[in-house]
Scaffold this active site. Structure first.
Site, PDB file in Angstrom:
ATOM      1  N   ASN A   1       0.806  -1.225   0.000  1.00  0.00           N
ATOM      2  CA  ASN A   1       0.000   0.000   0.000  1.00  0.00           C
ATOM      3  C   ASN A   1       0.839   1.275   0.000  1.00  0.00           C
ATOM      4  O   ASN A   1       0.377   2.302  -0.483  1.00  0.00           O
ATOM      5  CB  ASN A   1      -0.926  -0.035   1.228  1.00  0.00           C
TER       6      ASN A   1
ATOM      7  N   LYS B   1       1.462   3.460 -11.399  1.00  0.00           N
ATOM      8  CA  LYS B   1       0.308   2.618 -11.050  1.00  0.00           C
ATOM      9  C   LYS B   1      -0.087   1.698 -12.209  1.00  0.00           C
ATOM     10  O   LYS B   1      -0.621   0.616 -11.995  1.00  0.00           O
ATOM     11  CB  LYS B   1      -0.865   3.502 -10.615  1.00  0.00           C
TER      12      LYS B   1
ATOM     13  N   TYR C   1       3.104   9.424 -11.694  1.00  0.00           N
ATOM     14  CA  TYR C   1       2.195   8.688 -10.792  1.00  0.00           C
ATOM     15  C   TYR C   1       1.334   7.665 -11.548  1.00  0.00           C
ATOM     16  O   TYR C   1       1.398   6.471 -11.242  1.00  0.00           O
ATOM     17  CB  TYR C   1       1.350   9.682  -9.995  1.00  0.00           C
TER      18      TYR C   1
HETATM   19  P1  NAD Z   1      -0.797   8.667   2.682  1.00  0.00           P
HETATM   20  O1  NAD Z   1       0.177   9.672   2.166  1.00  0.00           O
HETATM   21  O2  NAD Z   1      -1.805   9.058   3.698  1.00  0.00           O
HETATM   22  O3  NAD Z   1      -0.034   7.377   3.220  1.00  0.00           O
HETATM   23  C1  NAD Z   1       1.050   6.830   2.508  1.00  0.00           C
HETATM   24  C2  NAD Z   1       1.710   5.768   3.333  1.00  0.00           C
HETATM   25  O4  NAD Z   1       2.890   5.352   2.617  1.00  0.00           O
HETATM   26  C3  NAD Z   1       2.157   6.267   4.701  1.00  0.00           C
HETATM   27  O5  NAD Z   1       1.916   5.271   5.670  1.00  0.00           O
HETATM   28  C4  NAD Z   1       3.661   6.471   4.523  1.00  0.00           C
HETATM   29  O6  NAD Z   1       4.398   6.222   5.708  1.00  0.00           O
HETATM   30  C5  NAD Z   1       4.010   5.417   3.494  1.00  0.00           C
HETATM   31  N1  NAD Z   1       5.227   5.797   2.782  1.00  0.00           N
HETATM   32  C6  NAD Z   1       5.436   6.945   2.090  1.00  0.00           C
HETATM   33  N2  NAD Z   1       6.708   6.960   1.634  1.00  0.00           N
HETATM   34  C7  NAD Z   1       7.282   5.800   2.060  1.00  0.00           C
HETATM   35  C8  NAD Z   1       8.567   5.224   1.904  1.00  0.00           C
HETATM   36  N3  NAD Z   1       9.544   5.832   1.214  1.00  0.00           N
HETATM   37  N4  NAD Z   1       8.803   4.016   2.477  1.00  0.00           N
HETATM   38  C9  NAD Z   1       7.841   3.383   3.159  1.00  0.00           C
HETATM   39  N5  NAD Z   1       6.606   3.868   3.341  1.00  0.00           N
HETATM   40  C10 NAD Z   1       6.337   5.067   2.786  1.00  0.00           C
HETATM   41  O7  NAD Z   1      -1.482   8.096   1.367  1.00  0.00           O
HETATM   42  P2  NAD Z   1      -2.824   7.258   1.116  1.00  0.00           P
HETATM   43  O8  NAD Z   1      -3.768   8.148   0.449  1.00  0.00           O
HETATM   44  O9  NAD Z   1      -3.225   6.486   2.317  1.00  0.00           O
HETATM   45  O10 NAD Z   1      -2.258   6.270  -0.021  1.00  0.00           O
HETATM   46  C11 NAD Z   1      -2.059   4.889   0.180  1.00  0.00           C
HETATM   47  C12 NAD Z   1      -1.949   4.239  -1.187  1.00  0.00           C
HETATM   48  O11 NAD Z   1      -3.164   4.474  -1.913  1.00  0.00           O
HETATM   49  C13 NAD Z   1      -0.812   4.778  -2.064  1.00  0.00           C
HETATM   50  O12 NAD Z   1      -0.222   3.708  -2.770  1.00  0.00           O
HETATM   51  C14 NAD Z   1      -1.531   5.704  -3.020  1.00  0.00           C
HETATM   52  O13 NAD Z   1      -0.849   5.870  -4.234  1.00  0.00           O
HETATM   53  C15 NAD Z   1      -2.851   4.983  -3.189  1.00  0.00           C
HETATM   54  N6  NAD Z   1      -3.939   5.826  -3.661  1.00  0.00           N
HETATM   55  C16 NAD Z   1      -4.388   6.886  -2.922  1.00  0.00           C
HETATM   56  C17 NAD Z   1      -5.413   7.676  -3.412  1.00  0.00           C
HETATM   57  C18 NAD Z   1      -5.954   8.861  -2.665  1.00  0.00           C
HETATM   58  O14 NAD Z   1      -6.771   9.595  -3.251  1.00  0.00           O
HETATM   59  N7  NAD Z   1      -5.590   9.073  -1.411  1.00  0.00           N
HETATM   60  C19 NAD Z   1      -5.984   7.382  -4.658  1.00  0.00           C
HETATM   61  C20 NAD Z   1      -5.502   6.303  -5.382  1.00  0.00           C
HETATM   62  C21 NAD Z   1      -4.486   5.534  -4.875  1.00  0.00           C
END
Ligand code: NAD
Length: 251
Positions: A94, A163, A159
């Site tokens: 994730n 993905k 990005y």
């Molecule tokens: P967030 O920024 O709240 O959390 C991201 C997480 O990734 C955090 O726990 C952080 O510690 C971890 N992380 C970041 N850099 C890191 C690194 N170098 N090493 C290890 N861990 C690391 O983001 P989110 O919105 O919870 O996103 C989670 C996933 O969902 C991601 O893969 C993101 O691309 C995907 N996503 C999010 C959305 C959205 O709208 N929020 C939409 C589509 C996909």
């Protein structure tokens, strides 16, 4: 009877310290799993564990922070988990970062940075988990894609590129690992109200909301529920899927 019962299952959730990952940690704990959350720094891991100790006293949760872009570090972390818990049933890849700059403003290191976490770390997780799951008779790998992997976006092209790679890896490994009883799926969230989206300027957020048929942003729990379904035996015959959780945004 809880049809999503995960009692005794061992689950690793990367990026489990906040946002979607933390919501998944909570769901999995509530369904009986033993969860090892991965974070980027010990400090954020400790903070997440302290919050969970408050909200879910006695929950079986631990934390680690291996460098996910380092295949050997990930392998060593999984080996420690198997040594302690005897197995690894579910891996949720994730952790991820997003980008929004124009192509004209991209620096080569920006592209390398996003590929290192969003693609290489996902590969490393699959690479380290698959042999363990094969040996124990099966397992589930869940990757985190995005709706923009299917449709692109106007800026921050690294990005959706990253993905799209996650989708390719998911489908390929579903084919390759199916015979070993390892299911591989991805969830493709739409705009989900976490720190990642809160960081976007209001000028971005407003038109995004207007384009969503459900007229709301997703919640971290909406996405965590999809992970829960895909990890459970309710999805025993589901593999190679890229499950959209986007309020109908990208039909
Ligand atoms: P967030 O920024 O709240 O959390 C991201 C997480 O990734 C955090 O726990 C952080 O510690 C971890 N992380 C970041 N850099 C890191 C690194 N170098 N090493 C290890 N861990 C690391 O983001 P989110 O919105 O919870 O996103 C989670 C996933 O969902 C991601 O893969 C993101 O691309 C995907 N996503 C999010 C959305 C959205 O709208 N929020 C939409 C589509 C996909």
């Amino acid at each position: 009877m809880n049809v999503f019962d995960l009692t005794g299952k061992v689950a690793v959730i990367t990026g489990g310290t906040r946002g979607i990952g933390m919501a998944a940690v909570e769901r999995f704990l509530d369904c009986g799993a033993i969860v090892i959350l991965f974070g980027s720094r010990q400090e954020t891991v400790d903070k997440a564990l302290a919050a969970l100790a408050q909200s879910r006293p006695g929950a079986k949760v631990e934390g680690m922070c291996p460098n996910l872009s380092d295949a050997e570090a990930v392998k060593a972390a999984f080996a420690r988990i198997v040594e302690e818990h005897g197995r690894l049933d579910v891996l949720i890849n994730n952790a991820g970062i997003s980008q929004s700059q124009s192509l004209y403003d991209y620096k080569p290191e920006d592209f390398a940075k996003i590929m290192d976490l969003n693609v290489k770390a996902v590969f490393n997780g699959c690479y380290a988990a698959a042999p363990i799951m094969k040996q124990q008779g099966g397992g589930v790998i869940l990757n985190t894609s995005s709706m923009v992997s299917l449709y692109g976006q106007r800026s921050g092209s690294g990005y959706p590129t990253s993905k799209y790679a996650v989708n390719g890896l998911t489908k390929s490994l579903a084919r390759e690992l199916g015979p070993d009883n390892i299911r591989v799926n991805a969830v493709a969230p739409g705009v989900t109200d976490t720190d990642m989206v809160a960081a976007l300027p209001e000028a971005y957020r407003k038109p995004m909301l207007a384009a969503i048929p459900m007229r709301r942003f997703g919640t971290a729990e909406d996405v965590a529920n999809a992970f829960l379904y895909l990890a459970s035996d309710m999805a025993a015959y589901v593999t190679g899927a890229i499950l959209s959780v986007d309020g109908g945004c990208m039909m």
